[in-house]
Design a protein around this motif. Structure first.
Motif, mmCIF file in Angstrom:
data_model
loop_
_atom_site.group_PDB
_atom_site.id
_atom_site.type_symbol
_atom_site.label_atom_id
_atom_site.label_comp_id
_atom_site.label_asym_id
_atom_site.label_seq_id
_atom_site.Cartn_x
_atom_site.Cartn_y
_atom_site.Cartn_z
ATOM 1 N N PHE A 42 0.853 -1.181 0.000
ATOM 2 C CA PHE A 42 0.000 0.000 0.000
ATOM 3 C C PHE A 42 0.890 1.233 0.000
ATOM 4 O O PHE A 42 1.629 1.464 0.958
ATOM 5 C CB PHE A 42 -0.900 0.002 1.237
ATOM 6 N N ALA A 43 0.851 1.989 -1.085
ATOM 7 C CA ALA A 43 1.607 3.242 -1.169
ATOM 8 C C ALA A 43 0.812 4.201 -2.048
ATOM 9 O O ALA A 43 0.814 4.077 -3.265
ATOM 10 C CB ALA A 43 2.992 2.994 -1.767
ATOM 11 N N LEU A 44 0.116 5.118 -1.397
ATOM 12 C CA LEU A 44 -0.663 6.110 -2.125
ATOM 13 C C LEU A 44 -0.366 7.486 -1.558
ATOM 14 O O LEU A 44 -0.459 7.699 -0.343
ATOM 15 C CB LEU A 44 -2.160 5.815 -2.009
ATOM 16 N N PRO A 45 0.016 8.447 -2.415
ATOM 17 C CA PRO A 45 0.325 9.802 -1.943
ATOM 18 C C PRO A 45 -0.850 10.416 -1.195
ATOM 19 O O PRO A 45 -1.998 10.249 -1.593
ATOM 20 C CB PRO A 45 0.597 10.572 -3.235
ATOM 21 N N GLY A 46 -0.555 11.080 -0.105
ATOM 22 C CA GLY A 46 -1.583 11.740 0.678
ATOM 23 C C GLY A 46 -2.310 10.832 1.644
ATOM 24 O O GLY A 46 -3.130 11.291 2.432
ATOM 25 N N PRO A 48 -2.040 8.026 4.784
ATOM 26 C CA PRO A 48 -1.079 7.532 5.768
ATOM 27 C C PRO A 48 -0.676 6.104 5.431
ATOM 28 O O PRO A 48 -1.505 5.317 4.969
ATOM 29 C CB PRO A 48 -1.843 7.591 7.094
ATOM 30 N N PRO A 49 0.600 5.778 5.605
ATOM 31 C CA PRO A 49 1.014 4.406 5.307
ATOM 32 C C PRO A 49 0.374 3.428 6.272
ATOM 33 O O PRO A 49 0.055 3.767 7.409
ATOM 34 C CB PRO A 49 2.531 4.440 5.490
ATOM 35 N N ILE A 50 0.167 2.218 5.801
ATOM 36 C CA ILE A 50 -0.347 1.162 6.671
ATOM 37 C C ILE A 50 0.829 0.647 7.482
ATOM 38 O O ILE A 50 1.878 0.320 6.910
ATOM 39 C CB ILE A 50 -1.000 0.041 5.848
ATOM 40 N N PRO A 51 0.706 0.595 8.807
ATOM 41 C CA PRO A 51 1.811 0.101 9.623
ATOM 42 C C PRO A 51 2.242 -1.297 9.194
ATOM 43 O O PRO A 51 1.409 -2.129 8.824
ATOM 44 C CB PRO A 51 1.230 0.079 11.044
ATOM 45 N N LYS A 52 3.556 -1.542 9.220
ATOM 46 C CA LYS A 52 4.090 -2.830 8.766
ATOM 47 C C LYS A 52 3.479 -4.007 9.515
ATOM 48 O O LYS A 52 3.322 -5.079 8.950
ATOM 49 C CB LYS A 52 5.610 -2.842 8.897
ATOM 50 N N ASP A 53 3.115 -3.803 10.779
ATOM 51 C CA ASP A 53 2.529 -4.918 11.531
ATOM 52 C C ASP A 53 1.103 -5.235 11.078
ATOM 53 O O ASP A 53 0.548 -6.260 11.437
ATOM 54 C CB ASP A 53 2.576 -4.655 13.035
ATOM 55 N N LYS A 54 0.507 -4.365 10.260
ATOM 56 C CA LYS A 54 -0.841 -4.601 9.734
ATOM 57 C C LYS A 54 -0.803 -5.223 8.336
ATOM 58 O O LYS A 54 -1.775 -5.826 7.894
ATOM 59 C CB LYS A 54 -1.644 -3.303 9.656
ATOM 60 N N LEU A 55 0.317 -5.047 7.623
ATOM 61 C CA LEU A 55 0.450 -5.635 6.299
ATOM 62 C C LEU A 55 0.602 -7.143 6.415
ATOM 63 O O LEU A 55 1.150 -7.661 7.386
ATOM 64 C CB LEU A 55 1.666 -5.063 5.570
ATOM 65 N N ASN A 56 0.135 -7.839 5.403
ATOM 66 C CA ASN A 56 0.257 -9.296 5.315
ATOM 67 C C ASN A 56 -0.454 -10.047 6.430
ATOM 68 O O ASN A 56 -0.120 -11.195 6.718
ATOM 69 C CB ASN A 56 1.730 -9.718 5.243
ATOM 70 N N LYS A 57 -1.415 -9.399 7.070
ATOM 71 C CA LYS A 57 -2.219 -10.063 8.096
ATOM 72 C C LYS A 57 -3.669 -10.096 7.635
ATOM 73 O O LYS A 57 -4.256 -9.056 7.358
ATOM 74 C CB LYS A 57 -2.109 -9.342 9.435
ATOM 75 N N PRO A 58 -4.242 -11.289 7.545
ATOM 76 C CA PRO A 58 -5.641 -11.390 7.105
ATOM 77 C C PRO A 58 -6.589 -10.645 8.037
ATOM 78 O O PRO A 58 -6.435 -10.672 9.256
ATOM 79 C CB PRO A 58 -5.920 -12.893 7.153
#
Length: 155
Positions: A42-46, A48-58
Motif C-alpha cells: 500500500f503506497a498512495l500519496p496523501g 497515511p502508510p499502513i503500519p508494517k505490523d498490519k500488512l500481510n495479516k488477514p
C-alpha cells in the motif's frame, strides 16, 4: 485517488462476502462462506502508510451464504463488475484483458484520472468447490510522479 482506493477495499470486501465467489477452478458449492482480505502492499500519496505490523495479516471481511441459485446465475460476475466500478469511479479506463469464465476472473485495465493519475488494475482469481482465491493489484504514477501501489488478496 483516495476515494477510489477506499471504494476498492470496501466494495471488494462487501462484494466477496455477499457472493462468496470470484475466480477459476471448480464451481463452488452452496453454503456459508467467510471472507478475509490481506493488504500486501500500500503506497498512495496523501494517505497515511499502513503500519508494517498490519500488512500481510488477514482481516475478516464478513460471512455470507451462497445459494445454488446464486451459483446458477453466476453472481460472481456482478461482484467483479462492482469491484472494477468501485476502483475506477471517476477514471477513464480501457479494458486490456477481460477473460472471465464461470469459475475464473482475469481482468486488466489501464486508467487515468482527471487529476492526471495513471494506473493499471489487474484482478485475477479462481474458485474451488469450497474456496476462493483472488488478487487485485493496482500500480501506477500520480500526476506528480509519485508511486501508486496497492495489492490486496482475498480468500
Amino acid at each position: 485517488m483516495r476515494r477510489t482506493t477506499f471504494a476498492l477495499i470496501s466494495l471488494a470486501a462487501i462484494s466477496l462476502s455477499a457472493c462468496g465467489m470470484l475466480g477459476g477452478g471448480s464451481t463452488p458449492k452452496a453454503g456459508e462462506y467467510e471472507s478475509q482480505a490481506t493488504m500486501i502492499e500500500f503506497a498512495l500519496p496523501g494517505m497515511p502508510p499502513i503500519p508494517k505490523d498490519k500488512l500481510n495479516k488477514p482481516t475478516p471481511a464478513g460471512k455470507s451464504c451462497l445459494t445454488q441459485a446464486d451459483i446458477d446465475k453466476g453472481e460472481w460476475k456482478k461482484a467483479a463488475q462492482t469491484i472494477k466500478q468501485g476502483l475506477t469511479t471517476g477514471a477513464d479506463c480501457k479494458t486490456i484483458r477481460d477473460n472471465n469464465s464461470a469459475t475464473a476472473i482475469d481482468t486488466e485495465m489501464q486508467c487515468s484520472t482527471p487529476a492526471g493519475d495513471k494506473f493499471t488494475l489487474v484482478i485475477d482469481g479462481e474458485t474451488q468447490s469450497d474456496s476462493l482465491s483472488m488478487k487485485m493489484a493496482m500500480s501506477g504514477k500520480s500526476a506528480k510522479g509519485e508511486d501508486l501501489k496497492m495489492v490486496t488478496t482475498f480468500t
